[in-house]
Design a protein around this motif. Structure first.
Motif, mmCIF file in Angstrom:
data_model
loop_
_atom_site.group_PDB
_atom_site.id
_atom_site.type_symbol
_atom_site.label_atom_id
_atom_site.label_comp_id
_atom_site.label_asym_id
_atom_site.label_seq_id
_atom_site.Cartn_x
_atom_site.Cartn_y
_atom_site.Cartn_z
ATOM 1 N N ALA A 1 -41.765 8.776 -10.366
ATOM 2 C CA ALA A 1 -42.645 7.636 -10.094
ATOM 3 C C ALA A 1 -42.698 7.300 -8.607
ATOM 4 O O ALA A 1 -43.623 6.638 -8.157
ATOM 5 N N LEU A 2 -41.723 7.782 -7.855
ATOM 6 C CA LEU A 2 -41.674 7.506 -6.417
ATOM 7 C C LEU A 2 -42.371 8.608 -5.635
ATOM 8 O O LEU A 2 -42.548 9.723 -6.133
ATOM 9 N N HIS A 3 -42.709 8.294 -4.395
ATOM 10 C CA HIS A 3 -43.339 9.266 -3.512
ATOM 11 C C HIS A 3 -42.788 9.103 -2.105
ATOM 12 O O HIS A 3 -42.272 8.041 -1.750
ATOM 13 N N GLY A 4 -42.897 10.138 -1.315
ATOM 14 C CA GLY A 4 -42.541 10.071 0.095
ATOM 15 C C GLY A 4 -41.076 9.845 0.348
ATOM 16 O O GLY A 4 -40.207 10.399 -0.328
ATOM 17 N N ARG B 1 -33.373 11.413 -4.114
ATOM 18 C CA ARG B 1 -32.878 12.763 -4.412
ATOM 19 C C ARG B 1 -31.673 13.126 -3.543
ATOM 20 O O ARG B 1 -30.721 13.706 -4.030
ATOM 21 N N LEU B 2 -31.729 12.750 -2.268
ATOM 22 C CA LEU B 2 -30.614 13.029 -1.373
ATOM 23 C C LEU B 2 -29.366 12.273 -1.803
ATOM 24 O O LEU B 2 -28.265 12.847 -1.857
ATOM 25 N N SER B 3 -29.510 10.992 -2.138
ATOM 26 C CA SER B 3 -28.339 10.212 -2.552
ATOM 27 C C SER B 3 -27.755 10.753 -3.854
ATOM 28 O O SER B 3 -26.533 10.848 -3.992
ATOM 29 N N ALA B 4 -28.600 11.149 -4.792
ATOM 30 C CA ALA B 4 -28.110 11.729 -6.045
ATOM 31 C C ALA B 4 -27.391 13.048 -5.772
ATOM 32 O O ALA B 4 -26.336 13.334 -6.365
ATOM 33 N N SER B 5 -27.932 13.840 -4.869
ATOM 34 C CA SER B 5 -27.294 15.115 -4.524
ATOM 35 C C SER B 5 -25.955 14.903 -3.831
ATOM 36 O O SER B 5 -25.001 15.642 -4.076
ATOM 37 N N LEU B 6 -25.875 13.898 -2.984
ATOM 38 C CA LEU B 6 -24.613 13.619 -2.295
ATOM 39 C C LEU B 6 -23.540 13.133 -3.274
ATOM 40 O O LEU B 6 -22.370 13.501 -3.148
ATOM 41 N N VAL B 7 -23.942 12.331 -4.252
ATOM 42 C CA VAL B 7 -22.996 11.896 -5.278
ATOM 43 C C VAL B 7 -22.538 13.105 -6.104
ATOM 44 O O VAL B 7 -21.347 13.272 -6.396
ATOM 45 N N GLY B 8 -23.482 13.972 -6.465
ATOM 46 C CA GLY B 8 -23.128 15.190 -7.194
ATOM 47 C C GLY B 8 -22.202 16.079 -6.389
ATOM 48 O O GLY B 8 -21.227 16.633 -6.921
ATOM 49 N N LEU B 9 -22.480 16.228 -5.104
ATOM 50 C CA LEU B 9 -21.623 17.029 -4.231
ATOM 51 C C LEU B 9 -20.227 16.427 -4.141
ATOM 52 O O LEU B 9 -19.230 17.152 -4.215
ATOM 53 N N ALA B 10 -20.140 15.104 -4.004
ATOM 54 C CA ALA B 10 -18.827 14.446 -3.927
ATOM 55 C C ALA B 10 -18.024 14.694 -5.203
ATOM 56 O O ALA B 10 -16.818 14.998 -5.147
ATOM 57 N N PHE B 11 -18.677 14.585 -6.358
ATOM 58 C CA PHE B 11 -17.988 14.860 -7.622
ATOM 59 C C PHE B 11 -17.505 16.309 -7.667
ATOM 60 O O PHE B 11 -16.364 16.587 -8.061
#
Length: 173
Positions: free
Chosen positions: A96-99, A106-116
């Motif tokens: 639903a988001l853009h730009g 997406r970056l914050s979700a990826s960083l949380v995934g990377l930290a885990f």
């Protein structure tokens, strides 16, 4: 972090692009090894059924080997699954988001995934070290050294962390 549109960014050059391409190849190789381990786990079950029900004998190693092979298979293939976007994701809000808000989410979700994944990697390698240093075994009739089944789990967690970093770089470059 696969892209939902048909647009693919051109390959990134330099050291970072080389790292991304290297991780893509390593992840593919680990997935191939995972497929072999999965097949060996299935063959082990077939062998166990044959020995138990056709020959009427007991089995010793098959159940434990199957558990170890399939667990190793899952973690060794995880980096490839992340690379290809095959993981399960709920994307209602990001879609639903853009730009910039979408990129930041997406970056914050990826960083949380990377930290885990980094925490998992640390824990797995520490467990591997303990199993190796203290010569732990499984304590079963077969009784293999415990570091043997823990090693592919630690390697798989490491590859997943490294692939997460490659996916973050791929999305941001």
């Amino acid at each position: 972090m696969s892209q939902s549109s048909s647009y693919q960014r051109p390959p990134v050059g330099g050291i970072l692009g080389g790292y991304i391409r290297f991780m893509d190849v390593v992840s593919l190789g680990a997935a191939f090894l995972a497929g072999i381990l999965l097949a060996l786990g299935v063959l082990s079950v077939v062998h166990m059924v044959f020995v138990r029900y056709v020959m009427g004998e007991s089995t010793v190693w098959q159940t434990e080997f199957t558990t170890f092979a399939i667990a190793a298979s899952m973690l060794l293939a995880a980096a490839y699954v992340l690379k290809t976007g095959g993981h399960v994701a709920v994307t209602v809000l990001p879609d639903a988001l853009h730009g910039l808000p979408k990129r930041l989410m997406r970056l914050s979700a990826s960083l949380v995934g990377l930290a885990f994944c980094l925490a998992l990697t640390f824990g797995c390698w520490y467990y591997f070290y303990e199993a190796w240093a203290f010569e732990w075994t499984t304590g079963t009739i077969w009784n293999p050294p415990l570091w043997v089944p823990v090693l592919p789990v630690a390697v798989g967690a490491s590859l997943l962390s490294l692939q997460y970093l490659a996916e973050i770089l791929r999305a941001e470059l």
